[in-house]
Scaffold this active site. Structure first.
Site, short mmCIF file in Angstrom:
data_model
loop_
_atom_site.label_atom_id
_atom_site.label_comp_id
_atom_site.label_asym_id
_atom_site.label_seq_id
_atom_site.Cartn_x
_atom_site.Cartn_y
_atom_site.Cartn_z
N HIS A 63 0.84 -1.20 0.00
CA HIS A 63 0.00 0.00 0.00
C HIS A 63 0.88 1.25 0.00
O HIS A 63 0.69 2.16 -0.82
CB HIS A 63 -0.90 -0.03 1.24
CG HIS A 63 -1.76 1.18 1.42
ND1 HIS A 63 -3.13 1.14 1.33
CD2 HIS A 63 -1.45 2.47 1.72
CE1 HIS A 63 -3.62 2.35 1.54
NE2 HIS A 63 -2.62 3.17 1.79
N GLU A 64 1.84 1.29 0.92
CA GLU A 64 2.72 2.46 1.02
C GLU A 64 3.65 2.55 -0.19
O GLU A 64 3.95 3.65 -0.69
CB GLU A 64 3.54 2.41 2.31
CG GLU A 64 2.72 2.30 3.59
CD GLU A 64 1.76 3.45 3.80
OE1 GLU A 64 1.91 4.49 3.12
OE2 GLU A 64 0.86 3.34 4.64
N HIS A 67 1.87 4.23 -3.08
CA HIS A 67 1.89 5.70 -2.96
C HIS A 67 3.24 6.25 -3.44
O HIS A 67 3.30 7.19 -4.23
CB HIS A 67 1.70 6.11 -1.49
CG HIS A 67 0.30 6.00 -0.99
ND1 HIS A 67 -0.78 6.54 -1.64
CD2 HIS A 67 -0.20 5.44 0.15
CE1 HIS A 67 -1.89 6.31 -0.94
NE2 HIS A 67 -1.55 5.64 0.14
#
Length: 270
Positions: A63-64, A67
């Site tokens: 997820h990170e 980004h």
């Protein structure tokens, strides 16, 4: 000049090399997943706990990473130097928010808490669509993870899948779906607000900015209200059902995961 270029390329590779920490977490996921599948472990619940927890941390790292990677291609070259491209959870700005709290919430209540602690230098990025895409990349990773976890269900390919592994996948899918829904909420501090923020007026953004640290707290305060909680998990169960996962399977997965408690009699991993 050639030597300098070689040094820069080597530096770029080191910034994007997958961290041994992430490899270790992934290895735990793989080994414990195998233990759940084969029934090798003497404690099925413990194996499910380790498998789901490791897989959940892997999804948080991805997820990170999503980004950061999207920010990199949008113009923020600083994410490499910060270690965000190595998938190392210890490199995040707030490891507590991105890893520790999400794992604790899973253990305590079976809820996919949104993480969110990579610092993007937004002034390096031009174009509202790019800013929106950077914010959307994280929760879209949770959506993709949920699709992968539920693939055996909606493909009707469960023949031969051990019941314990089936329940574990169902619970992991519940975590991903709940995390995606929460992340997409247009609440300051969450990715959903980050998606729409570039399209708001400067005045609105300035007035809303002080609320960002409290957005997630407000959401969880609302989830303590029984009616809101029931509605939220009703939406989660509805989406899982559309993906072929019954609420019985996901909640049996949660019971197996919380092996230190007495499991319901109808949830059996045999």
């Amino acid at each position: 000049m050639g030597h300098l270029g070689s040094v820069n390329r080597s530096h770029d590779r080191s910034e994007r090399r997958i961290s041994p920490v992430f490899i270790g977490i992934f290895a735990v996921m793989a080994v414990t997943g195998w233990a759940v599948w084969t029934g090798y472990s003497t404690s099925t619940g413990l194996a499910v706990f380790l498998f789901v927890t490791a897989a959940w941390i892997v999804s948080l790292c991805l997820h990170e990473y999503a980004h950061a990677r999207t920010a990199l291609h949008s113009g923020d070259l600083s994410v490499g130097a910060k270690g965000y491209l190595t998938l190392n959870p210890l490199k995040y700005t707030h490891a507590l928010l991105s890893i520790v709290l999400p794992v604790l919430f899973v253990i305590m209540g079976g809820l996919g808490l949104p993480g969110g602690a990579v610092y993007i230098e937004r002034d390096r990025i031009e174009g509202r669509w790019r800013h929106s895409l950077i914010s959307a990349a994280g929760p879209l990773t949770n959506v993709a993870f949920a699709v992968v976890c539920t693939a055996p269900f909606w493909l009707d390919a469960l023949d031969g899948v051990p019941m314990a592994f089936r329940f574990a996948l169902a619970f992991l899918a519940l975590l991903q779906v709940s995390a995606a829904i929460l992340n997409f909420l247009p609440v300051p501090g969450l990715d959903g607000y980050g998606i729409i923020e570039p399209w708001l007026s400067h005045r609105v953004r300035r007035e809303v900015a002080p609320l960002a640290p409290f957005g997630l707290l407000a959401v969880f305060a609302l989830l303590w209200i029984p009616e809101v909680n029931a509605y939220f998990f009703g939406v989660v169960d509805g989406l899982l059902s559309a993906l072929g996962v019954s609420d019985l399977e996901s909640y049996c997965g949660r019971d197996l995961y919380r092996f230190w408690q007495d499991a319901n009699g109808f949830c059996t991993a045999s």
